[in-house]
Design a protein around this motif. Sequence first.
Motif, PDB file in Angstrom:
ATOM      1  N   VAL A  58       0.835  -1.204   0.000  1.00  0.00           N
ATOM      2  CA  VAL A  58       0.000   0.000   0.000  1.00  0.00           C
ATOM      3  C   VAL A  58       0.867   1.250   0.000  1.00  0.00           C
ATOM      4  CG1 VAL A  58      -1.830   1.258   1.198  1.00  0.00           C
ATOM      5  CG2 VAL A  58      -1.800  -1.253   1.260  1.00  0.00           C
ATOM      6  N   TRP A  59       0.537   2.166  -0.911  1.00  0.00           N
ATOM      7  CA  TRP A  59       1.177   3.472  -0.972  1.00  0.00           C
ATOM      8  C   TRP A  59       0.142   4.539  -0.590  1.00  0.00           C
ATOM      9  CZ3 TRP A  59       2.192  -0.492  -4.163  1.00  0.00           C
ATOM     10  CH2 TRP A  59       3.514  -0.774  -4.500  1.00  0.00           C
ATOM     11  N   LEU A  60       0.531   5.488   0.238  1.00  0.00           N
ATOM     12  CA  LEU A  60      -0.287   6.670   0.520  1.00  0.00           C
ATOM     13  C   LEU A  60       0.441   7.869  -0.071  1.00  0.00           C
ATOM     14  CD1 LEU A  60      -2.593   8.259   1.834  1.00  0.00           C
ATOM     15  CD2 LEU A  60      -1.277   8.249   3.976  1.00  0.00           C
ATOM     16  N   GLU A  61      -0.169   8.478  -1.075  1.00  0.00           N
ATOM     17  CA  GLU A  61       0.436   9.633  -1.744  1.00  0.00           C
ATOM     18  C   GLU A  61      -0.339  10.884  -1.349  1.00  0.00           C
ATOM     19  OE1 GLU A  61       1.957  11.053  -6.177  1.00  0.00           O
ATOM     20  OE2 GLU A  61       1.096   9.054  -5.885  1.00  0.00           O
ATOM     21  N   LEU A  62       0.363  11.854  -0.768  1.00  0.00           N
ATOM     22  CA  LEU A  62      -0.260  13.078  -0.280  1.00  0.00           C
ATOM     23  C   LEU A  62       0.176  14.252  -1.144  1.00  0.00           C
ATOM     24  CD1 LEU A  62       0.286  12.504   3.541  1.00  0.00           C
ATOM     25  CD2 LEU A  62      -1.816  12.154   2.238  1.00  0.00           C
ATOM     26  N   THR A  63      -0.791  14.989  -1.654  1.00  0.00           N
ATOM     27  CA  THR A  63      -0.518  16.183  -2.445  1.00  0.00           C
ATOM     28  C   THR A  63      -0.828  17.419  -1.606  1.00  0.00           C
ATOM     29  OG1 THR A  63      -2.754  16.311  -3.351  1.00  0.00           O
ATOM     30  CG2 THR A  63      -1.172  14.954  -4.537  1.00  0.00           C
ATOM     31  N   GLU A  64      -0.123  18.495  -1.860  1.00  0.00           N
ATOM     32  CA  GLU A  64      -0.360  19.721  -1.101  1.00  0.00           C
ATOM     33  C   GLU A  64      -1.737  20.295  -1.406  1.00  0.00           C
ATOM     34  OE1 GLU A  64       2.743  22.505  -1.777  1.00  0.00           O
ATOM     35  OE2 GLU A  64       4.303  21.247  -0.861  1.00  0.00           O
ATOM     36  N   ALA A  65      -2.171  20.153  -2.642  1.00  0.00           N
ATOM     37  CA  ALA A  65      -3.451  20.718  -3.081  1.00  0.00           C
ATOM     38  C   ALA A  65      -4.262  19.636  -3.784  1.00  0.00           C
ATOM     39  CB  ALA A  65      -3.223  21.911  -4.005  1.00  0.00           C
ATOM     40  N   GLY A  66      -5.481  20.011  -4.168  1.00  0.00           N
ATOM     41  CA  GLY A  66      -6.347  19.079  -4.865  1.00  0.00           C
ATOM     42  C   GLY A  66      -7.753  19.051  -4.329  1.00  0.00           C
ATOM     43  N   GLY A  67      -7.916  19.432  -3.036  1.00  0.00           N
ATOM     44  CA  GLY A  67      -9.249  19.436  -2.463  1.00  0.00           C
ATOM     45  C   GLY A  67      -9.805  18.027  -2.332  1.00  0.00           C
ATOM     46  N   HIS A  68     -11.133  17.918  -2.408  1.00  0.00           N
ATOM     47  CA  HIS A  68     -11.811  16.621  -2.295  1.00  0.00           C
ATOM     48  C   HIS A  68     -12.311  16.202  -3.673  1.00  0.00           C
ATOM     49  CE1 HIS A  68     -13.707  13.426   0.021  1.00  0.00           C
ATOM     50  NE2 HIS A  68     -14.759  13.554  -0.764  1.00  0.00           N
ATOM     51  N   CYS A  69     -11.703  15.157  -4.217  1.00  0.00           N
ATOM     52  CA  CYS A  69     -12.047  14.663  -5.566  1.00  0.00           C
ATOM     53  C   CYS A  69     -11.948  15.770  -6.608  1.00  0.00           C
ATOM     54  CB  CYS A  69     -13.445  14.036  -5.577  1.00  0.00           C
ATOM     55  SG  CYS A  69     -13.579  12.524  -4.621  1.00  0.00           S
ATOM     56  N   GLY A  70     -10.955  16.647  -6.437  1.00  0.00           N
ATOM     57  CA  GLY A  70     -10.741  17.738  -7.384  1.00  0.00           C
ATOM     58  C   GLY A  70      -9.563  17.431  -8.293  1.00  0.00           C
ATOM     59  N   PHE A  71      -8.364  17.874  -7.852  1.00  0.00           N
ATOM     60  CA  PHE A  71      -7.105  17.583  -8.535  1.00  0.00           C
ATOM     61  C   PHE A  71      -7.027  18.167  -9.946  1.00  0.00           C
ATOM     62  CE2 PHE A  71      -7.654  14.099  -5.435  1.00  0.00           C
ATOM     63  CZ  PHE A  71      -6.503  14.299  -4.668  1.00  0.00           C
ATOM     64  N   ARG A  72      -7.643  19.346 -10.141  1.00  0.00           N
ATOM     65  CA  ARG A  72      -7.465  20.000 -11.437  1.00  0.00           C
ATOM     66  C   ARG A  72      -6.039  20.519 -11.537  1.00  0.00           C
ATOM     67  NH1 ARG A  72      -7.179  24.256 -14.826  1.00  0.00           N
ATOM     68  NH2 ARG A  72      -8.683  24.365 -16.549  1.00  0.00           N
ATOM     69  N   PRO A  73      -5.326  20.236 -12.638  1.00  0.00           N
ATOM     70  CA  PRO A  73      -3.958  20.725 -12.779  1.00  0.00           C
ATOM     71  C   PRO A  73      -3.936  22.178 -13.259  1.00  0.00           C
ATOM     72  CG  PRO A  73      -4.541  19.436 -14.692  1.00  0.00           C
ATOM     73  CD  PRO A  73      -5.731  19.384 -13.764  1.00  0.00           C
ATOM     74  N   GLN A  74      -2.760  22.772 -13.237  1.00  0.00           N
ATOM     75  CA  GLN A  74      -2.621  24.134 -13.762  1.00  0.00           C
ATOM     76  C   GLN A  74      -2.992  24.177 -15.238  1.00  0.00           C
ATOM     77  OE1 GLN A  74       1.502  24.984 -12.664  1.00  0.00           O
ATOM     78  NE2 GLN A  74       0.802  26.413 -11.094  1.00  0.00           N
ATOM     79  N   ARG A  75      -2.601  23.156 -15.958  1.00  0.00           N
ATOM     80  CA  ARG A  75      -2.910  23.100 -17.388  1.00  0.00           C
ATOM     81  C   ARG A  75      -3.479  21.725 -17.704  1.00  0.00           C
ATOM     82  NH1 ARG A  75      -0.121  22.261 -22.492  1.00  0.00           N
ATOM     83  NH2 ARG A  75       1.719  21.494 -21.372  1.00  0.00           N
ATOM     84  N   VAL A  76      -4.660  21.693 -18.287  1.00  0.00           N
ATOM     85  CA  VAL A  76      -5.300  20.427 -18.640  1.00  0.00           C
ATOM     86  C   VAL A  76      -4.812  19.989 -20.016  1.00  0.00           C
ATOM     87  CG1 VAL A  76      -7.492  19.254 -19.045  1.00  0.00           C
ATOM     88  CG2 VAL A  76      -7.324  20.981 -17.251  1.00  0.00           C
ATOM     89  N   VAL A  77      -4.202  18.817 -20.067  1.00  0.00           N
ATOM     90  CA  VAL A  77      -3.668  18.274 -21.320  1.00  0.00           C
ATOM     91  C   VAL A  77      -4.486  17.041 -21.702  1.00  0.00           C
ATOM     92  CG1 VAL A  77      -1.660  17.302 -22.488  1.00  0.00           C
ATOM     93  CG2 VAL A  77      -1.361  19.128 -20.783  1.00  0.00           C
ATOM     94  N   ASP A  78      -4.970  17.013 -22.935  1.00  0.00           N
ATOM     95  CA  ASP A  78      -5.773  15.883 -23.443  1.00  0.00           C
ATOM     96  C   ASP A  78      -7.005  15.622 -22.585  1.00  0.00           C
ATOM     97  OD1 ASP A  78      -3.959  15.471 -25.534  1.00  0.00           O
ATOM     98  OD2 ASP A  78      -2.739  14.102 -24.340  1.00  0.00           O
ATOM     99  N   GLY A  79      -7.512  16.668 -21.952  1.00  0.00           N
ATOM    100  CA  GLY A  79      -8.720  16.533 -21.157  1.00  0.00           C
ATOM    101  C   GLY A  79      -8.526  15.852 -19.819  1.00  0.00           C
ATOM    102  N   LEU A  80      -7.278  15.511 -19.452  1.00  0.00           N
ATOM    103  CA  LEU A  80      -7.016  14.754 -18.238  1.00  0.00           C
ATOM    104  C   LEU A  80      -6.741  15.661 -17.038  1.00  0.00           C
ATOM    105  CD1 LEU A  80      -4.640  11.974 -19.629  1.00  0.00           C
ATOM    106  CD2 LEU A  80      -7.002  11.663 -18.868  1.00  0.00           C
ATOM    107  N   TYR A  81      -7.388  15.373 -15.936  1.00  0.00           N
ATOM    108  CA  TYR A  81      -7.004  15.974 -14.660  1.00  0.00           C
ATOM    109  C   TYR A  81      -5.798  15.199 -14.120  1.00  0.00           C
ATOM    110  CZ  TYR A  81     -10.802  19.330 -13.794  1.00  0.00           C
ATOM    111  OH  TYR A  81     -11.634  20.414 -13.829  1.00  0.00           O
ATOM    112  N   TRP A  82      -5.118  15.817 -13.151  1.00  0.00           N
ATOM    113  CA  TRP A  82      -3.918  15.188 -12.593  1.00  0.00           C
ATOM    114  C   TRP A  82      -4.230  13.796 -12.038  1.00  0.00           C
ATOM    115  CZ3 TRP A  82      -2.750  13.299  -7.762  1.00  0.00           C
ATOM    116  CH2 TRP A  82      -1.405  12.960  -7.534  1.00  0.00           C
TER     117      TRP A  82
END
Length: 325
Positions: free
Chosen positions: A287-311
Amino acid sequence: MPVIFTHTHRAPSWLPNGHFQSIYPSLFRKITDVAYSREKIRTPDDDFLNLDWARTSQAAKGLVILSHGLEGDSQRQYILGMVRGLTRHGYDCLAWNYRSCGGEMNQQLRFYHSGATDDLDFVIQYARQKGYKTLHLMGFSLGGNLTLKYLGEQGNALTPEIKKAVVFSVPMDLLACSRAIEKPENILYLRRFLSSLKPKVSAKAKLFPDKISLETYAQVKTFYDFDHLYTAALHGFAGADDYYTRNSARFFVQDISIPTLIVNALNDPLVPPDSLPQKEINQLKHVWLELTEAGGHCGFRPQRVVDGLYWSEQRALNFLDSSEI
């Protein structure tokens, strides 16, 4: 595995905190190019589940089974975005709707809850009959807790076709997260959830007037109240505390036997970072737990959306496609 503090996710500057990062995708991200094929299946207790299938145009690498969040369904943007990304990259998808979700009230007294792994197992076993040799599990929020609990319950007896799991924004300590949603800054989320749940209680009260009363709903002021008066009572738990203790994923992760990635944002307004079992996961093999500084709850929008993908969608693809595990 060691807890990972990642810096590969950067939120846009115009989404300055966890609330904005959670709410913006929910309100403004529109995905209209996912074509589902719906299938209704009967459960062993004479109820039903609605399954939404989406298939890749390529030879499928496998099937990903996606579990949505509280009061969600297969049409939520975080499900649709992930399904679109997965199918474009060679995966078939099965986004299932919990009992009472997906636009149709179920027939039995029970609803769904954070630990209803019997339904998830039923969906998995049904999907196995389609002939897939590779299955992956994915969950969001409540669906993440459900997925982790299922994997821990199964342990080494897990269905062999299930190879990996990825979950996002997981409330692994249900009591801590129930209390977090009571904070003044989270009142909008609380009101939204309770306003969605009340019509379901009303519908159930009409179907089962001798077993459930809408009058009790006047006592519901918090999510803890709802779980104590309804969730626990309808699903065989002694009360909210018993329900939380018996269904929180933090008590099951030690028995997970396949590569599993848990991704949570440190600024998630609904899941406090200190509610995550970081020390315990540090000692786990799979099991890996990966913690991001930002992202909110089920958000994770990147600064720039490429190919329609969120981070989060790109992260899931990288994990599923990686052979270095």
